[in-house]
Scaffold this motif. Structure first.
Motif, mmCIF file in Angstrom:
data_model
loop_
_atom_site.group_PDB
_atom_site.id
_atom_site.type_symbol
_atom_site.label_atom_id
_atom_site.label_comp_id
_atom_site.label_asym_id
_atom_site.label_seq_id
_atom_site.Cartn_x
_atom_site.Cartn_y
_atom_site.Cartn_z
ATOM 1 N N ASP A 436 -2.738 -7.844 -29.810
ATOM 2 C CA ASP A 436 -2.078 -6.599 -30.213
ATOM 3 C C ASP A 436 -2.578 -6.196 -31.598
ATOM 4 N N LYS A 444 1.305 0.724 -32.305
ATOM 5 C CA LYS A 444 0.788 -0.603 -31.980
ATOM 6 C C LYS A 444 0.171 -0.560 -30.589
ATOM 7 N N LEU A 445 -1.032 -1.125 -30.448
ATOM 8 C CA LEU A 445 -1.721 -1.219 -29.172
ATOM 9 C C LEU A 445 -1.752 -2.677 -28.717
ATOM 10 N N ARG A 446 -1.600 -2.884 -27.420
ATOM 11 C CA ARG A 446 -1.635 -4.224 -26.852
ATOM 12 C C ARG A 446 -2.513 -4.206 -25.611
ATOM 13 N N ILE A 489 -2.690 -2.869 -20.430
ATOM 14 C CA ILE A 489 -2.821 -2.214 -21.732
ATOM 15 C C ILE A 489 -1.541 -1.438 -21.988
ATOM 16 N N SER A 490 -1.124 -1.378 -23.245
ATOM 17 C CA SER A 490 0.110 -0.672 -23.580
ATOM 18 C C SER A 490 0.051 -0.182 -25.015
ATOM 19 N N ALA A 491 0.925 0.756 -25.310
ATOM 20 C CA ALA A 491 1.036 1.308 -26.658
ATOM 21 C C ALA A 491 2.501 1.529 -26.979
ATOM 22 N N TRP A 493 4.917 3.460 -29.891
ATOM 23 C CA TRP A 493 4.953 4.406 -31.015
ATOM 24 C C TRP A 493 6.370 4.447 -31.568
ATOM 25 N N TYR A 502 7.098 3.961 -25.434
ATOM 26 C CA TYR A 502 6.034 3.064 -25.004
ATOM 27 C C TYR A 502 5.389 3.586 -23.728
ATOM 28 N N ARG A 504 2.655 1.931 -20.601
ATOM 29 C CA ARG A 504 2.025 0.696 -20.120
ATOM 30 C C ARG A 504 1.293 0.960 -18.816
#
Length: 754
Positions: A436, A444-446, A489-491, A493, A502, A504
């Motif tokens: 992440d 944040k990006l994961r 993949i997810s984000a 904010w 979020y 995903r």
């Protein structure tokens, strides 16, 4: 008793009601904040932070880009207080359904409609159950009792990047209370209807400054309460005795190392699922007139025995910038369950027989005489690397088991007249990596990726051919092998320190499955790997000065080559099939708030709309009396299931709890109620009028008094207080046989903590 219905003038569509509540809550709470002067005069009551390990790290649930529901503490104690097995969670969390045709021993989990109705002890499920970081793969292992548990986490959507095996639908995660240096524990005892007894407790503390331990145990009992009118025996069936224990040892000689060791055991002796012949009125899904829950008429044996033992070792080395984790698990289970499957006595060609039409007798048993599961995982994790953190690991899975399938001639005193045996060996390994990255303070990006290799070797032998079955005697064998790359993949904010959006995107994988019940068939069936692509958007927010929180997510998914099981039918034979495509979409809502300092309310809701999309796929219909409404398939006696929703996949699930406390003397008098609604379900892949489960509403009530800062408590409780009676599953090869939900239980409980 029939469920109560609302007048037409005030009925609302369930999804409209749920969304209206979700949208109205912030405004309603704000209004209450401005107008309730009495509440202002008291110290504000706030919700505590919920920490989860959905990403294999401890994080605030509101900041994790996954649809999660957590049950813990008092709520967990309340909903499991009636002595029910793990199925007590069904409908109590959005998008979760749990059912069983095997009684307490074999729960079948469904998340977002994805599950497996197969009753074979070799069945693969797309919902993974993880207990203390160890995956419980065989369906019998998934029924381990819930006691001395810190919390239960439901992770919805594909979780294959970080969690073990076969989790394209999601993960149900249990975490036991860890040992600590502080001496303490609890004890709980309750007694209720039908002699339902629950005794549960734990004690733990320090052996030395570096060693602590915790021992916990559970004893559950219910007396037989169903009369067998055929034999004339009163209180003959539906009882059980079960105990389970867990011992944990925590060794922490330094800040850089700890070892958490766990040994656990389970024993169950009781009644198998009680099947009831012809309890569904033809042309409807109603119970027949005069149905009595406490009566049955069967001439076969009915029992269930189970023994399970296991252990795990979780080792952690902290090297400063990185930590290394080793998780070793071992499980073994031995079980045998025998039941009168036709649900009645004798047969039409051997009168007298009944209840209703009994075309032939069916009495069988299934068991696991041999089972072993070994797992090993090594995981390396970064510790506070600034904007970027990562983790990666290796995973190994090794399982061997034998399944016995037996048939008995009820008319000849229950003598054995059919015997088949399956053996399967599974080996799988995986390598994974995830990370992440904090782009800035708000974003944040994961992402993660996992490579999996899975291999199975399978043999099946028919040693005794039962009557009316193929006469093949011998062995069939097959094997499967496949690999896959899963990813997500997810984000996230952060709009502010209270609200997060979020998104995903996740891919999941379930390895090939094998089915070889040769007792009534001559072939082994296999299902190819299935893959799922899931898309999800959501918002999580705290408001009203941390007195309320809400999580709302919408999702859709596509499953390619969905593994399905054609269960029963006229041939009474399980067959694995792949559906070309299955689609699903919906939403999940979790809401929790102190509406006043003394009134805590939770509300959960979900919509799961599933559809099978395969114009070439057809299955056999029922073999006895049901009305199939699907169009005929190309092969006579089969029906097209294109366009059907998935079996045991309720479109709507709702749950509500409310707790109101009143200070009294040196303690508190409280009232707690909980309600769960599960929408209509189909029992089988085909749609039929009779084998459609009605919507189910069950309520609970608890009135208690606690004192000594909550360390002492006495309460009266009720489960299924509305005493709803409905069919929750069926047997379709013989007649309109079904089984019903749990009865109303009322009891008294005392708890002490120290």
């Amino acid at each position: 008793m029939a469920a109560a219905t609302l007048p037409t003038s005030i009925r609302l569509r369930p999804q409209t009601l749920a969304l209206a509540i979700a949208l109205a809550m912030p405004a309603t709470c704000a209004f209450a904040q401005e107008t309730t002067e009495a509440a202002k005069e008291k110290d504000p009551t706030t919700l505590g932070t919920i920490e989860v390990s959905a990403e294999r790290r401890i994080e605030n649930i509101q900041k994790v880009p996954v649809s999660i529901t957590v049950v813990s503490g008092e709520k967990l104690d309340v909903i499991k207080s009636g002595g029910e097995d793990v199925r007590f969670l069904s409908g109590r969390l959005p998008s979760l359904n749990i059912e069983s045709s095997f009684g307490r021993a074999f729960p079948r989990f469904y998340i977002r409609g994805l599950g497996n109705t197969d009753f074979d002890l070799n069945a693969s499920q797309p919902v993974s159950l993880v207990y203390d970081d160890v995956v419980q793969e065989n369906p019998i292992l998934k029924g381990f009792p819930v006691f001395d548990v810190d919390q239960v986490e439901l992770l919805r959507g594909p979780q294959g990047t970080l969690f073990g095996r076969n989790s394209p639908a999601g993960v149900v995660k249990f975490e036991s209370v860890r040992p600590s240096q502080e001496f303490g524990g609890y004890g709980r005892i309750s007694y209720g209807s039908y002699g339902t007894t629950n005794i549960e407790g734990a004690v733990g503390g320090a052996f030395s400054p570096t060693v602590s331990a915790r021992f916990s145990g559970l004893y559950q009992r219910r007396g037989n309460w169903v009369d067998n009118t055929f034999t004339g025996e009163n209180d003959a069936l539906e009882g059980y005795k079960e105990y389970a224990a867990r011992f944990q040892l925590l060794i922490a000689p330094s800040d850089g190392f700890e070892a958490l060791l766990n040994v656990h055991k389970r024993h169950l002796n009781g009644t198998a699922r009680l099947f009831r012949a012809n309890i569904i009125r033809p042309g409807t899904n109603d119970l027949v007139a005069g149905f009595e829950r406490d009566q049955v008429s069967i001439d076969g044996q009915n029992f269930q025995n189970l023994d399970q033992i296991g252990g795990n070792a979780r080792l952690t080395w902290n090297f400063g910038k990185v930590s290394l984790f080793s998780i070793t698990g071992y499980e073994s289970v031995d079980t045998l369950s025998r039941g009168d499957i036709d649900g009645g006595y004798r047969a039409v060609f051997a009168p007298p027989s009944g209840p209703g039409f009994i075309p032939f007798t069916a009495e069988s048993a299934d068991g696991l005489p041999s089972h072993r599961q070994f797992t090993q995982e090594f995981r390396l994790q970064s510790n506070d690397w600034g904007r970027f953190d990562w983790q990666g690991g290796l995973y190994y899975f090794d399982e061997d088991f034998t399944v016995d399938s037996l048939n008995y001639d009820t008319l000849a005193g229950g003598s054995l007249n059919g015997f088949a045996q399956q053996r399967q060996s599974t080996k799988a390994w995986a390598i994974y990596l995830s990370g992440d990255y904090d782009v800035n303070d708000a974003l944040k990006l994961r992402g993660g990726i996992r490579y999996t290799k899975d291999e199975k070797d399978f043999t099946a032998d028919r040693l005794i051919a039962p009557p009316f079955s193929p006469v093949f005697i011998g062995r069939l064998a097959t094997q499967t092998s496949d690999s896959d790359v899963s990813w997500d993949i997810s984000a996230t904010w952060a709009v502010n320190d209270r609200t997060n959006f979020y998104a995903r995107l996740a891919n999941g994988f379930r390895a090939p499955s094998i089915q070889g019940r040769l007792l009534f068939g001559d072939t082994i069936s296999t299902a190819d790997s299935e893959t799922v692509l899931s898309r999800e958007l959501g918002i999580k927010t705290d408001f009203w000065d941390n007195r309320a929180r809400v999580s709302l997510g919408v999702f859709d998914y596509t499953v390619n080559n969905q593994q399905l099981t054609a269960v029963g039918g006229g041939a009474n034979f399980n067959r694995l099939i792949n559906a070309r495509r299955v689609e699903g979409h919906g939403y999940e809502l979790d809401f929790e708030a102190y509406l006043t300092p003394d009134l805590l309310v939770t509300f959960g809701a979900s919509l799961n709309d599933t559809k099978i999309k395969d114009p070439t796929l057809a299955v056999q219909g029922c073999g006895g009396g049901c009305t199939v409404v699907d169009p005929a398939g190309a092969v006579p006696g089969t029906y097209s299931i294109d366009g059907n929703r998935l079996p045991q996949a309720p479109k709507h699930i709702y749950n509500l709890t409310a707790r109101y406390g009143i200070p009294m003397g040196d303690g508190e008098l409280y009232f707690y109620t909980d309600w769960a609604y599960r929408g209509e379900v189909e029992f089988f892949l085909y749609d039929s009028i009779e084998f459609t489960g009605k919507p189910l509403v069950e309520g609970g009530l608890r009135i208690g008094y606690n004192w000594a800062d909550g360390r002492q408590e006495v309460a009266i409780y009720g489960r299924n207080i509305n005493n709803r009676e409905t069919v929750v599953g069926g047997i379709d090869f013989n007649n309109l046989t079904g089984f019903v939900n749990e009865p109303r239980i009322v009891g008294l409980e005392y708890k002490t903590s120290f």
